[in-house]
Design a protein around this motif. Sequence first.
Motif, PDB file in Angstrom:
ATOM      1  N   LEU A  81       0.822  -1.206   0.000  1.00 25.13           N
ATOM      2  CA  LEU A  81       0.000   0.000   0.000  1.00 25.13           C
ATOM      3  C   LEU A  81       0.859   1.261   0.000  1.00 25.13           C
ATOM      4  O   LEU A  81       0.457   2.295  -0.521  1.00 25.13           O
ATOM      5  CB  LEU A  81      -0.927   0.004   1.213  1.00 25.13           C
ATOM      6  N   GLY A  82       2.032   1.161   0.584  1.00 22.11           N
ATOM      7  CA  GLY A  82       2.951   2.297   0.610  1.00 22.11           C
ATOM      8  C   GLY A  82       3.413   2.723  -0.762  1.00 22.11           C
ATOM      9  O   GLY A  82       3.814   3.880  -0.962  1.00 22.11           O
ATOM     10  N   LYS A  83       3.349   1.827  -1.739  1.00 22.14           N
ATOM     11  CA  LYS A  83       3.786   2.138  -3.097  1.00 22.14           C
ATOM     12  C   LYS A  83       2.728   2.893  -3.905  1.00 22.14           C
ATOM     13  O   LYS A  83       3.016   3.409  -4.979  1.00 22.14           O
ATOM     14  CB  LYS A  83       4.150   0.853  -3.830  1.00 22.14           C
ATOM     15  N   LEU A  84       1.505   2.929  -3.391  1.00 22.66           N
ATOM     16  CA  LEU A  84       0.428   3.566  -4.131  1.00 22.66           C
ATOM     17  C   LEU A  84       0.545   5.089  -4.062  1.00 22.66           C
ATOM     18  O   LEU A  84       1.248   5.638  -3.222  1.00 22.66           O
ATOM     19  CB  LEU A  84      -0.925   3.145  -3.550  1.00 22.66           C
ATOM     20  N   LYS A  85      -0.180   5.766  -4.943  1.00 22.94           N
ATOM     21  CA  LYS A  85      -0.362   7.212  -4.802  1.00 22.94           C
ATOM     22  C   LYS A  85      -1.266   7.410  -3.589  1.00 22.94           C
ATOM     23  O   LYS A  85      -2.423   6.973  -3.577  1.00 22.94           O
ATOM     24  CB  LYS A  85      -0.996   7.814  -6.047  1.00 22.94           C
ATOM     25  N   LYS A  86      -0.759   8.090  -2.579  1.00 21.93           N
ATOM     26  CA  LYS A  86      -1.472   8.218  -1.299  1.00 21.93           C
ATOM     27  C   LYS A  86      -2.038   9.637  -1.162  1.00 21.93           C
ATOM     28  O   LYS A  86      -1.289  10.600  -1.134  1.00 21.93           O
ATOM     29  CB  LYS A  86      -0.526   7.886  -0.146  1.00 21.93           C
ATOM     30  N   VAL A  87      -3.362   9.718  -1.055  1.00 20.02           N
ATOM     31  CA  VAL A  87      -4.063  10.996  -0.903  1.00 20.02           C
ATOM     32  C   VAL A  87      -4.626  11.057   0.512  1.00 20.02           C
ATOM     33  O   VAL A  87      -5.398  10.181   0.920  1.00 20.02           O
ATOM     34  CB  VAL A  87      -5.195  11.145  -1.931  1.00 20.02           C
ATOM     35  N   LEU A  88      -4.257  12.091   1.240  1.00 25.09           N
ATOM     36  CA  LEU A  88      -4.700  12.268   2.622  1.00 25.09           C
ATOM     37  C   LEU A  88      -5.670  13.442   2.680  1.00 25.09           C
ATOM     38  O   LEU A  88      -5.341  14.547   2.244  1.00 25.09           O
ATOM     39  CB  LEU A  88      -3.495  12.538   3.524  1.00 25.09           C
ATOM     40  N   TYR A  89      -6.881  13.217   3.220  1.00 30.15           N
ATOM     41  CA  TYR A  89      -7.909  14.264   3.269  1.00 30.15           C
ATOM     42  C   TYR A  89      -8.138  14.699   4.706  1.00 30.15           C
ATOM     43  O   TYR A  89      -8.445  13.888   5.577  1.00 30.15           O
ATOM     44  CB  TYR A  89      -9.221  13.757   2.662  1.00 30.15           C
ATOM     45  N   PHE A  90      -8.002  16.011   4.946  1.00 31.51           N
ATOM     46  CA  PHE A  90      -8.185  16.580   6.278  1.00 31.51           C
ATOM     47  C   PHE A  90      -9.591  17.173   6.426  1.00 31.51           C
ATOM     48  O   PHE A  90      -9.894  18.225   5.881  1.00 31.51           O
ATOM     49  CB  PHE A  90      -7.158  17.693   6.526  1.00 31.51           C
ATOM     50  N   HIS A  91     -10.434  16.485   7.196  1.00 33.00           N
ATOM     51  CA  HIS A  91     -11.696  17.084   7.619  1.00 33.00           C
ATOM     52  C   HIS A  91     -11.442  18.076   8.754  1.00 33.00           C
ATOM     53  O   HIS A  91     -12.148  19.061   8.896  1.00 33.00           O
ATOM     54  CB  HIS A  91     -12.666  16.007   8.115  1.00 33.00           C
ATOM     55  N   GLU A  92     -10.467  17.767   9.585  1.00 31.00           N
ATOM     56  CA  GLU A  92     -10.065  18.620  10.700  1.00 31.00           C
ATOM     57  C   GLU A  92      -8.597  18.351  10.983  1.00 31.00           C
ATOM     58  O   GLU A  92      -8.057  17.340  10.550  1.00 31.00           O
ATOM     59  CB  GLU A  92     -10.902  18.338  11.959  1.00 31.00           C
ATOM     60  N   ASN A  93      -7.949  19.255  11.701  1.00 33.01           N
ATOM     61  CA  ASN A  93      -6.562  18.989  12.070  1.00 33.01           C
ATOM     62  C   ASN A  93      -6.390  19.105  13.581  1.00 33.01           C
ATOM     63  O   ASN A  93      -7.060  19.902  14.234  1.00 33.01           O
ATOM     64  CB  ASN A  93      -5.595  19.897  11.301  1.00 33.01           C
ATOM     65  N   GLN A  94      -5.502  18.291  14.109  1.00 30.44           N
ATOM     66  CA  GLN A  94      -5.335  18.189  15.553  1.00 30.44           C
ATOM     67  C   GLN A  94      -4.367  19.219  16.135  1.00 30.44           C
ATOM     68  O   GLN A  94      -4.209  19.286  17.349  1.00 30.44           O
ATOM     69  CB  GLN A  94      -4.860  16.780  15.904  1.00 30.44           C
ATOM     70  N   LEU A  95      -3.744  20.031  15.300  1.00 29.03           N
ATOM     71  CA  LEU A  95      -2.820  21.034  15.824  1.00 29.03           C
ATOM     72  C   LEU A  95      -3.560  22.219  16.439  1.00 29.03           C
ATOM     73  O   LEU A  95      -3.028  22.888  17.331  1.00 29.03           O
ATOM     74  CB  LEU A  95      -1.868  21.515  14.719  1.00 29.03           C
ATOM     75  N   VAL A  96      -4.763  22.487  15.972  1.00 24.03           N
ATOM     76  CA  VAL A  96      -5.529  23.608  16.520  1.00 24.03           C
ATOM     77  C   VAL A  96      -6.895  23.169  17.024  1.00 24.03           C
ATOM     78  O   VAL A  96      -7.722  24.002  17.377  1.00 24.03           O
ATOM     79  CB  VAL A  96      -5.700  24.738  15.479  1.00 24.03           C
ATOM     80  N   TYR A  97      -7.143  21.883  17.067  1.00 28.44           N
ATOM     81  CA  TYR A  97      -8.429  21.379  17.558  1.00 28.44           C
ATOM     82  C   TYR A  97      -8.557  21.735  19.033  1.00 28.44           C
ATOM     83  O   TYR A  97      -7.657  21.465  19.820  1.00 28.44           O
ATOM     84  CB  TYR A  97      -8.499  19.858  17.366  1.00 28.44           C
ATOM     85  N   PRO A  98      -9.674  22.331  19.447  1.00 24.02           N
ATOM     86  CA  PRO A  98      -9.797  22.768  20.847  1.00 24.02           C
ATOM     87  C   PRO A  98      -9.916  21.590  21.803  1.00 24.02           C
ATOM     88  O   PRO A  98     -10.515  20.562  21.478  1.00 24.02           O
ATOM     89  CB  PRO A  98     -11.091  23.584  20.839  1.00 24.02           C
ATOM     90  N   VAL A  99      -9.321  21.741  22.987  1.00 26.46           N
ATOM     91  CA  VAL A  99      -9.430  20.725  24.031  1.00 26.46           C
ATOM     92  C   VAL A  99     -10.195  21.326  25.202  1.00 26.46           C
ATOM     93  O   VAL A  99     -10.264  22.540  25.372  1.00 26.46           O
ATOM     94  CB  VAL A  99      -8.049  20.227  24.499  1.00 26.46           C
TER      95      VAL A  99
END
Length: 451
Positions: A81-99
């Motif tokens: 699977l690592g050899k495939l074209k890998k597309v990552l989709y961000f619905h949200e990001n954890q760097l600024v997600y409120p806690v």
Amino acid sequence: MSVLLIEAFYGGSHKQLMDLLQEELQDDCVLCTLPAKKWHWKARTAALYFMQTVPTSTNYRILFASSVLNLAELAALRPDLGKLKKVLYFHENQLVYPVQKCQERDFQYGYNQILSCLVADVVVFNSAFNMESFLTSIGKFMKLIPDHRPKDLEKIIRPKCQVLYFPVRFPDVSRFMPEHKLAHLEKVMGVRRNGDAHQLEARQKSGALMKTRDTHCESGLCEAQPGPCTTQQEGLPSPRTAPARGATSDVSESTNPCQEEDNQHLTFNLTNILSGRDCQQRPLHVAWPHRWEHDKDPETFFKVLLKLKEKDLPFHVSVLGEAFTEIPDIFSEAKKALGSSVLHWGYLPSKDDYFQALCMADVVISTAKHEFFGVAMVEAVYCGCYPLCPKALVYPEIFPAEYLYSTPEQLFKRLQNFCKRPDIGETAGFSWAALGGKFRSLLAAEPREDL
């Protein structure tokens, strides 16, 4: 099947996107999922689960996954699977997600997303706010490491990044429109009534809720630029100048942003919309279609409503969001305090029931502390609701200034004095019809020699 779709948190907008892609790709994809429960554990362990459950195939060319998955772990555990074209989709990001208060941010979740970006070939965000807030927070985030910190990660990741708005499959909701809305739409937009069937002739436009921006993003896949806050975005017309489009019963198939007709300036006035035999009796109907979680700030929403109730202002409220394992106490408290003002309370699993509830509402409100796109708000505007959103997060990117408020006090005053309905925004720019071709391009790849 050349496209492998992986979703580690198969619920809400994550599920909505995967279902739409699977429907469009049909036999050319395989979908592997985990249920939308215990998010933190899915983020930590999903890669190991998918290592064992994703079927092996020599036909895969694309791997498309949301950022809940630790893509770096999966690529290492499954070299095929690592050899495939890998597309990552961000619905949200954890760097600024409120806690929540008194809770430290878990370093691992943000770190996992950074690792996933480093191994991905393409990193896609559902808004420019999401992308920039992530990229510009990487440096500060990595300073949490006590020593031997990695450098220049933003410069490595940014060239892979682009904005591609969340695509929404808009159904025909004209059959759910109440008489007072249909009467007003017939007057200012052009609604054809055919027997018992109500067809909205100009319900869908080729515009969007975006302010017009200069752009050279001809492909529609908007790449991140070398510095912060310089993202090229899709040129979407202003609500005031959006060219009108006739709609058929299948809205998602009929919307064509390339076809233009005469511009139409729409003026929505709440007094006109409420006009009719029951104008004086029918109270304002407010909708809140968000997850029942702390980051949507239900406390502020209910505080404003209770203040309206204290002043004996008539209103109805529909609280339509989805609840998970832990429900904030404010929901049970507010339901009791609001009493007869509650028109609907709880999640509606049926899409028809959900859209019908939105069509019956006049105003849709967000009080979110976190929002990277806001599917529910776009859907509500499509159903004819007037949006009121915080002047923060992604909302200034999506909505013109007249729909934004800065403080809870401003929100209260807007509701208290709600008598005018300015130009309503357009939503067709976020439809699958407008965005489908870009997703298809994203999921297209030439066979690789090393597969």
